[in-house]
Motif scaffolding. Structure first.
Motif, PDB file in Angstrom:
ATOM      1  N   ALA A  39      48.409  30.394  29.684  1.00  0.00           N
ATOM      2  CA  ALA A  39      49.166  30.661  30.911  1.00  0.00           C
ATOM      3  C   ALA A  39      49.602  32.119  30.976  1.00  0.00           C
ATOM      4  CB  ALA A  39      50.371  29.735  30.991  1.00  0.00           C
ATOM      5  N   ALA A  40      49.971  32.691  29.822  1.00  0.00           N
ATOM      6  CA  ALA A  40      50.397  34.089  29.782  1.00  0.00           C
ATOM      7  C   ALA A  40      49.236  35.025  30.087  1.00  0.00           C
ATOM      8  CB  ALA A  40      50.994  34.410  28.415  1.00  0.00           C
ATOM      9  N   VAL A  41      48.070  34.717  29.551  1.00  0.00           N
ATOM     10  CA  VAL A  41      46.883  35.538  29.828  1.00  0.00           C
ATOM     11  C   VAL A  41      46.483  35.413  31.292  1.00  0.00           C
ATOM     12  CG1 VAL A  41      44.423  35.810  29.336  1.00  0.00           C
ATOM     13  CG2 VAL A  41      46.034  35.452  27.460  1.00  0.00           C
ATOM     14  N   ALA A  42      46.571  34.201  31.823  1.00  0.00           N
ATOM     15  CA  ALA A  42      46.167  33.965  33.212  1.00  0.00           C
ATOM     16  C   ALA A  42      46.978  34.794  34.200  1.00  0.00           C
ATOM     17  CB  ALA A  42      46.303  32.476  33.541  1.00  0.00           C
ATOM     18  N   ILE A  43      48.266  34.952  33.905  1.00  0.00           N
ATOM     19  CA  ILE A  43      49.136  35.644  34.843  1.00  0.00           C
ATOM     20  C   ILE A  43      48.862  37.150  34.869  1.00  0.00           C
ATOM     21  CG2 ILE A  43      51.122  36.246  33.405  1.00  0.00           C
ATOM     22  CD1 ILE A  43      52.911  35.036  35.576  1.00  0.00           C
ATOM     23  N   THR A  44      48.101  37.645  33.878  1.00  0.00           N
ATOM     24  CA  THR A  44      47.766  39.077  33.854  1.00  0.00           C
ATOM     25  C   THR A  44      46.579  39.412  34.748  1.00  0.00           C
ATOM     26  OG1 THR A  44      46.263  38.880  31.949  1.00  0.00           O
ATOM     27  CG2 THR A  44      48.601  39.247  31.477  1.00  0.00           C
ATOM     28  N   ILE A  45      45.871  38.408  35.231  1.00  0.00           N
ATOM     29  CA  ILE A  45      44.729  38.655  36.120  1.00  0.00           C
ATOM     30  C   ILE A  45      45.258  39.166  37.461  1.00  0.00           C
ATOM     31  CG2 ILE A  45      42.774  37.613  37.320  1.00  0.00           C
ATOM     32  CD1 ILE A  45      42.698  35.495  35.113  1.00  0.00           C
ATOM     33  N   PRO A  46      44.768  40.305  37.935  1.00  0.00           N
ATOM     34  CA  PRO A  46      45.234  40.825  39.236  1.00  0.00           C
ATOM     35  C   PRO A  46      45.007  39.807  40.350  1.00  0.00           C
ATOM     36  CG  PRO A  46      43.966  42.484  38.067  1.00  0.00           C
ATOM     37  CD  PRO A  46      43.810  41.205  37.291  1.00  0.00           C
TER      38      PRO A  46
ATOM     39  N   PRO B 153      34.522  32.803  47.316  1.00  0.00           N
ATOM     40  CA  PRO B 153      33.148  32.287  47.470  1.00  0.00           C
ATOM     41  C   PRO B 153      33.027  30.807  47.133  1.00  0.00           C
ATOM     42  CG  PRO B 153      33.168  34.340  46.209  1.00  0.00           C
ATOM     43  CD  PRO B 153      34.587  33.867  46.301  1.00  0.00           C
ATOM     44  N   ILE B 154      33.942  30.311  46.291  1.00  0.00           N
ATOM     45  CA  ILE B 154      33.886  28.906  45.858  1.00  0.00           C
ATOM     46  C   ILE B 154      34.668  28.003  46.802  1.00  0.00           C
ATOM     47  CG2 ILE B 154      34.401  27.310  43.967  1.00  0.00           C
ATOM     48  CD1 ILE B 154      34.313  29.769  42.095  1.00  0.00           C
ATOM     49  N   LEU B 155      35.880  28.436  47.170  1.00  0.00           N
ATOM     50  CA  LEU B 155      36.792  27.587  47.949  1.00  0.00           C
ATOM     51  C   LEU B 155      36.881  27.992  49.417  1.00  0.00           C
ATOM     52  CD1 LEU B 155      39.702  27.373  45.336  1.00  0.00           C
ATOM     53  CD2 LEU B 155      37.844  25.743  45.712  1.00  0.00           C
ATOM     54  N   GLY B 156      36.212  29.075  49.781  1.00  0.00           N
ATOM     55  CA  GLY B 156      36.276  29.541  51.167  1.00  0.00           C
ATOM     56  C   GLY B 156      37.514  30.387  51.407  1.00  0.00           C
ATOM     57  N   LEU B 157      37.881  30.505  52.675  1.00  0.00           N
ATOM     58  CA  LEU B 157      39.038  31.298  53.057  1.00  0.00           C
ATOM     59  C   LEU B 157      40.177  30.399  53.526  1.00  0.00           C
ATOM     60  CD1 LEU B 157      37.173  34.063  55.116  1.00  0.00           C
ATOM     61  CD2 LEU B 157      37.882  34.182  52.721  1.00  0.00           C
ATOM     62  N   GLY B 158      41.374  30.966  53.575  1.00  0.00           N
ATOM     63  CA  GLY B 158      42.503  30.234  54.162  1.00  0.00           C
ATOM     64  C   GLY B 158      43.425  29.599  53.142  1.00  0.00           C
ATOM     65  N   TRP B 159      43.826  28.373  53.429  1.00  0.00           N
ATOM     66  CA  TRP B 159      44.877  27.712  52.661  1.00  0.00           C
ATOM     67  C   TRP B 159      44.469  27.330  51.241  1.00  0.00           C
ATOM     68  CZ3 TRP B 159      49.908  25.979  54.259  1.00  0.00           C
ATOM     69  CH2 TRP B 159      50.249  26.382  55.553  1.00  0.00           C
ATOM     70  N   VAL B 160      43.252  26.816  51.073  1.00  0.00           N
ATOM     71  CA  VAL B 160      42.864  26.268  49.762  1.00  0.00           C
ATOM     72  C   VAL B 160      42.872  27.325  48.658  1.00  0.00           C
ATOM     73  CG1 VAL B 160      41.057  25.086  48.468  1.00  0.00           C
ATOM     74  CG2 VAL B 160      41.554  24.395  50.814  1.00  0.00           C
ATOM     75  N   PRO B 161      42.165  28.452  48.807  1.00  0.00           N
ATOM     76  CA  PRO B 161      42.244  29.453  47.730  1.00  0.00           C
ATOM     77  C   PRO B 161      43.640  30.011  47.536  1.00  0.00           C
ATOM     78  CG  PRO B 161      41.147  30.370  49.656  1.00  0.00           C
ATOM     79  CD  PRO B 161      41.288  28.904  49.895  1.00  0.00           C
ATOM     80  N   THR B 162      44.411  30.063  48.614  1.00  0.00           N
ATOM     81  CA  THR B 162      45.788  30.547  48.511  1.00  0.00           C
ATOM     82  C   THR B 162      46.623  29.624  47.640  1.00  0.00           C
ATOM     83  OG1 THR B 162      45.664  31.558  50.710  1.00  0.00           O
ATOM     84  CG2 THR B 162      47.859  31.163  49.814  1.00  0.00           C
ATOM     85  N   VAL B 163      46.554  28.329  47.901  1.00  0.00           N
ATOM     86  CA  VAL B 163      47.336  27.362  47.116  1.00  0.00           C
ATOM     87  C   VAL B 163      46.893  27.369  45.657  1.00  0.00           C
ATOM     88  CG1 VAL B 163      47.804  24.901  46.782  1.00  0.00           C
ATOM     89  CG2 VAL B 163      47.871  25.880  49.086  1.00  0.00           C
ATOM     90  N   VAL B 164      45.587  27.394  45.419  1.00  0.00           N
ATOM     91  CA  VAL B 164      45.084  27.391  44.037  1.00  0.00           C
ATOM     92  C   VAL B 164      45.586  28.625  43.287  1.00  0.00           C
ATOM     93  CG1 VAL B 164      43.011  27.577  42.614  1.00  0.00           C
ATOM     94  CG2 VAL B 164      43.045  26.009  44.554  1.00  0.00           C
ATOM     95  N   ALA B 165      45.512  29.789  43.920  1.00  0.00           N
ATOM     96  CA  ALA B 165      45.971  31.021  43.271  1.00  0.00           C
ATOM     97  C   ALA B 165      47.475  30.983  42.998  1.00  0.00           C
ATOM     98  CB  ALA B 165      45.620  32.230  44.141  1.00  0.00           C
ATOM     99  N   LEU B 166      48.240  30.493  43.953  1.00  0.00           N
ATOM    100  CA  LEU B 166      49.693  30.455  43.779  1.00  0.00           C
ATOM    101  C   LEU B 166      50.104  29.489  42.673  1.00  0.00           C
ATOM    102  CD1 LEU B 166      50.979  30.595  47.480  1.00  0.00           C
ATOM    103  CD2 LEU B 166      50.706  32.450  45.837  1.00  0.00           C
ATOM    104  N   VAL B 167      49.453  28.346  42.610  1.00  0.00           N
ATOM    105  CA  VAL B 167      49.730  27.401  41.523  1.00  0.00           C
ATOM    106  C   VAL B 167      49.384  28.045  40.180  1.00  0.00           C
ATOM    107  CG1 VAL B 167      49.030  25.209  40.474  1.00  0.00           C
ATOM    108  CG2 VAL B 167      49.431  25.334  42.935  1.00  0.00           C
ATOM    109  N   PHE B 168      48.268  28.732  40.143  1.00  0.00           N
ATOM    110  CA  PHE B 168      47.784  29.415  38.940  1.00  0.00           C
ATOM    111  C   PHE B 168      48.836  30.376  38.394  1.00  0.00           C
ATOM    112  CE2 PHE B 168      45.170  32.698  36.863  1.00  0.00           C
ATOM    113  CZ  PHE B 168      44.373  31.922  36.050  1.00  0.00           C
TER     114      PHE B 168
END
Length: 221
Positions: A63-70, A80-95
């Protein structure tokens, strides 16, 4: 760039008040969705690994390493995997929200005094009941502190999600930055930034209130 004027800013805000409110609502909704998911995952992981040294170290380190990813890099990889809009946003924010919640859950649970746990076991409580009736209530203020930290991270990173057409106030910030030199460039960026700050402060105040209301009276400071 055109000069800043309070009068122009006020006119700009009056004309776009409905738009700003809609973007603020979307920003809040995506943050709340992400925060709830992160809390469920993070608290669950914290409970699972709290007494397992290898698993605990692995999860916290990952988790500590993950948070260092820009954040821009992560969003670019997800789109490219999840498209644009809400889905990639939610996944990134949870991450990005997981580390404070997992860490505080582990710390809170492990700091429960041993005599308290022994007393609970002496009363005949099983491991599950000890966890939910003793450990979690005592650890709850520490866990909620982690949730508050994650909320602040999430509010800020959600603005960057406009890069992948994510919802929220980042749209105004990016619009302002992409049109520097135009009449309303500074107004767009300023309104978006200030609204994000206000939203973060209001959300933190609400979480403080929730933490106080859901903490046992004997543990309140």
């Amino acid at each position: 760039m055109t000069g800043f004027s309070w009068e122009d800013l006020w006119v700009f805000l009056n004309r776009r008040a409905d738009d700003v409110l809609e973007l603020t609502r979307d920003h809040l909704v995506v943050v709340l969705i992400s925060l709830v998911l992160a809390a469920l995952i993070g608290i669950g992981l914290g409970i699972l690994v709290r007494n397992r040294w290898v698993a605990r170290t692995t999860v916290l380190t990952a988790a500590a390493v993950a948070i260092t990813i820009p954040s821009l890099a992560l969003l670019a990889l997800l789109s490219p995997i999840l498209g644009l809009g809400w889905v990639p946003t939610v996944v990134a924010l949870v991450f990005y929200s997981l580390l404070p919640i997992i860490r505080n859950t582990v710390v809170g649970l492990r700091e429960v005094p041993l005599p308290v746990l022994e007393a609970a076991r002496g009363m005949g409580l099983g491991p599950t009941r000890v966890l939910f009736t003793v450990q979690l209530p005592i650890a709850w203020p520490v866990i909620m502190t982690g949730v508050r930290v994650s909320a602040q991270l999430t509010v800020g990173i959600a603005a960057i999600a406009a890069y992948v057409a994510g919802p929220g106030l980042g749209e105004y910030i990016f619009r302002g930055l992409s049109s520097l030199g135009s009449k309303n460039a500074l107004n767009y960026a300023l309104i978006g930034t200030v609204a994000v700050i206000v939203l973060a402060l209001v959300l933190d105040a609400v979480l403080i209130l929730i933490a106080r209301l859901t903490t046992s009276r004997g543990l309140r400071v």
